[in-house]
Design an enzyme around this catalytic site. Structure first.
Site, PDB file in Angstrom:
ATOM      1  N   SER A 116     -10.277  -0.021   6.788  1.00  0.00           N
ATOM      2  CA  SER A 116      -9.648   0.051   5.464  1.00  0.00           C
ATOM      3  C   SER A 116      -9.004  -1.226   4.960  1.00  0.00           C
ATOM      4  CB  SER A 116      -8.599   1.153   5.435  1.00  0.00           C
ATOM      5  OG  SER A 116      -9.235   2.392   5.238  1.00  0.00           O
ATOM      6  N   SER A 132      -9.866   2.298   2.601  1.00  0.00           N
ATOM      7  CA  SER A 132      -8.958   3.007   1.735  1.00  0.00           C
ATOM      8  C   SER A 132      -7.956   2.120   0.998  1.00  0.00           C
ATOM      9  CB  SER A 132      -8.182   4.035   2.554  1.00  0.00           C
ATOM     10  OG  SER A 132      -7.336   3.383   3.492  1.00  0.00           O
ATOM     11  N   LYS A 146       0.856  -1.195   0.000  1.00  0.00           N
ATOM     12  CA  LYS A 146       0.000   0.000   0.000  1.00  0.00           C
ATOM     13  C   LYS A 146       0.888   1.240   0.000  1.00  0.00           C
ATOM     14  CE  LYS A 146      -3.907   2.089   2.529  1.00  0.00           C
ATOM     15  NZ  LYS A 146      -4.815   2.000   3.692  1.00  0.00           N
TER      16      LYS A 146
HETATM   17  N1  GLN Z   1     -13.184   4.718   5.855  1.00  0.00           N
HETATM   18  C1  GLN Z   1     -12.659   5.167   7.125  1.00  0.00           C
HETATM   19  C2  GLN Z   1     -12.229   6.611   7.014  1.00  0.00           C
HETATM   20  O1  GLN Z   1     -12.417   7.185   5.989  1.00  0.00           O
HETATM   21  C3  GLN Z   1     -11.520   4.271   7.536  1.00  0.00           C
HETATM   22  C4  GLN Z   1     -10.270   4.540   6.828  1.00  0.00           C
HETATM   23  C5  GLN Z   1      -9.156   3.666   7.236  1.00  0.00           C
HETATM   24  O2  GLN Z   1      -9.362   2.636   7.874  1.00  0.00           O
HETATM   25  N2  GLN Z   1      -7.945   4.106   6.939  1.00  0.00           N
HETATM   26  O3  GLN Z   1     -11.740   7.179   7.944  1.00  0.00           O
END
Ligand code: GLN
Length: 491
Positions: A178, A154, A79
């Site tokens: 995410s 994400s 990532k």
């Molecule tokens: N979707 C969540 C956010 O936008 C979690 C993101 C993540 O786990 N990095 O904060």
């Protein structure tokens, strides 16, 4: 022997050790497939063929000398939030478009030591803020099950490339879901470890008290080997636990006998899309019919407050973490003058996308004098209640089951205009981050022709229990073996 790129990492490892093909041949075939898929998926910010081939040559030398680790020669996507020495690390942000780290983050260093082969830097929502990968400065990633839909986020690039059989393994990070939500939306496995199980050193920070790096894979054995390679204490991250890393493969093949499972039905009583409830109910039935003792209706009443708690704590921490992007030390920089303050403001205006700006504004507000007690402090107090509720539940149950996400993969653009609708996708994943417990998403069926994920949560440092349950469920069902067809004919 011709290389079948659709197999798991442990199957590749067996073929590599038997000398049936080389790590270099595997790396070349993998890069060819990834390059063919990329115009359709956009799963990567950058592919790194040359580096992959160099690492593969080293892996072949190691395989020849007989001291190979389980991940030696295995292609892995990283990532693009994880620092890679000498390779640009962008967080999918204009702010860091040209940022080249001088060190590897600890997870990458450990994967390097294990002899794995890095194929490239996977796309994500900018600074890991989002649930669809549409907030990437480098364009959205698409879901290999339906190219008009998102892969979740994400860590959407990581999930999409594993689901598309581009690589067997990928790293993700999980601050509020995410890893698990994109695993659910793409039909693969994803594990968020216990807070403190895996080092965050060198991972570009979003919300430091919530996030963990973890694996994506297509079966439980691969999750076990991957987690073992990256877990453990790190002197560079004082929040890592000194607890020894257990043998995560120990639970493989042990079945579900005696597993105490709790289901907090009230948590997902409403708001599930058609077909998701049916898939999850059928999965719970598989647990009940194969030796697990399933208790329905367990109570986690405060867990419903986890989402608002998260959307105060995470932006607050983000506003502090992202203060470092001032155009002075590194990253994008505006030099138009006439004052340093204006240059800094312009740097941040140009470098950050809309969602990141929204988070910084919410966080700055929640932390400001006069509002701190009402928002941030209150959220921290509710966080303590949620942690206690989970601790009490895990005195009676080994695993708590919920859907991973309220729905299946949504269409590109469907939720970008409505941040709240986007945030609601993390309703079931966020409690585990708030409580700091390990949680995993495993494929458990289909709704509207798209994958559905089942979430398993366990007490702190009981990743082994999750792996055991995922392995047992995978042996009883074949959801994890279903492959998407949208890229058929591409490579
Ligand atoms: N979707 C969540 C956010 O936008 C979690 C993101 C993540 O786990 N990095 O904060």
């Amino acid at each position: 022997m011709p290389i079948n790129l659709d197999v798991t990492a442990h199957e590749h490892a067996r073929h590599l050790r038997a000398g049936e093909y080389t790590a270099r041949a595997l790396a070349e075939a993998t890069m060819d497939r990834l390059e063919a898929q990329e115009p359709h998926l956009n799963a990567y910010v950058r592919l790194t063929r040359e580096d992959a081939l160099t690492q593969a040559a080293a892996a072949d030398a190691r395989l020849a000398s007989g001291d190979a680790a389980p991940l030696t020669g295995i292609p892995i996507a990283i990532k693009d939030l994880l620092s890679t020495k000498g390779v640009p690390t962008t967080a999918s942000s204009q702010m860091l478009e040209h940022f080249v780290p001088i060190v590897d983050c600890t997870v990458v260093a450990r994967l390097r030591e294990a002899g794995s082969v890095f194929v490239g830097k996977a796309n994500l929502d900018e600074f890991a803020m989002g649930s669809s990968t549409e907030h990437s400065a480098f364009g959205p990633t698409r879901n290999p099950w339906d190219l008009e839909r998102v892969p979740g986020g994400s860590s959407g690039g990581s999930a999409a490339t594993v689901a598309a059989r581009g690589v067997p393994l990928a790293t993700g990070t999980d601050t509020g879901g995410s890893i698990r939500q994109p695993a659910s939306l793409t039909g693969i496995l994803g594990l968020k470890p216990t807070y403190g199980r895996v080092s965050r050193f060198g991972v570009i920070a979003f919300a430091s008290s919530l996030e963990q790096v973890g694996p994506f894979a297509r079966d439980a054995e691969d999750i076990a080997n991957f987690l073992a390679a990256i877990a453990g204490h790190d002197p560079c991250d004082s929040t890592t636990s000194p607890l020894p890393v257990p043998d995560y493969t120990e639970g493989l093949g042990r079945g579900l006998e005696g597993l105490r499972v709790g289901v907090p039905d009230a948590l997902f009583a409403e708001g599930l899309e058609d077909g998701v409830r049916e898939a999850v109910e059928a999965a719970i039935e598989v647990f009940a019919a194969n030796g697990a003792s399933v208790t329905r209706g367990i109570e986690l009443p405060t867990a419903t407050a986890a989402l608002p708690v998260y959307y105060l704590i995470a932006p607050s921490e983000a506003s502090a973490n992202l203060a470092r992007y001032d155009g002075v030390k590194y990253g994008h920089s505006n030099h138009d003058g006439p004052t340093a303050t204006l240059e800094m403001a312009r740097t941040r205006d140009e470098g950050f996308g809309d969602e990141v700006k929204r988070r910084i504004m919410i966080g700055t507000y929640a932390l400001s004098a006069g509002y701190y007690d009402a928002y941030y402090l209150k959220a921290q107090k509710v966080r303590t209640l949620i942690r206690r509720e989970f601790a009490a539940a895990f005195e009676r149950y080994d695993v708590v089951l919920t859907p991973t996400a309220p729905g299946v993969a949504f269409r590109l653009g469907e939720k970008t205009a409505d941040p709240l609708a986007m945030y609601l996708n993390d309703l079931f994943t966020i409690p585990a981050n708030i409580a700091g417990i390990p949680a995993m998403s495993i494929p458990c069926g289909f709704a509207q022709g798209l994958p559905v994920g089942l979430q398993l949560m366990a007490r702190p440092f009981a990743e082994g229990t999750l792996i055991r349950a995922a392995d047992a469920y995978g042996a009883l069902t074949d959801w994890h073996l279903q492959a998407p067809s949208a890229l058929e004919g591409v490579s």
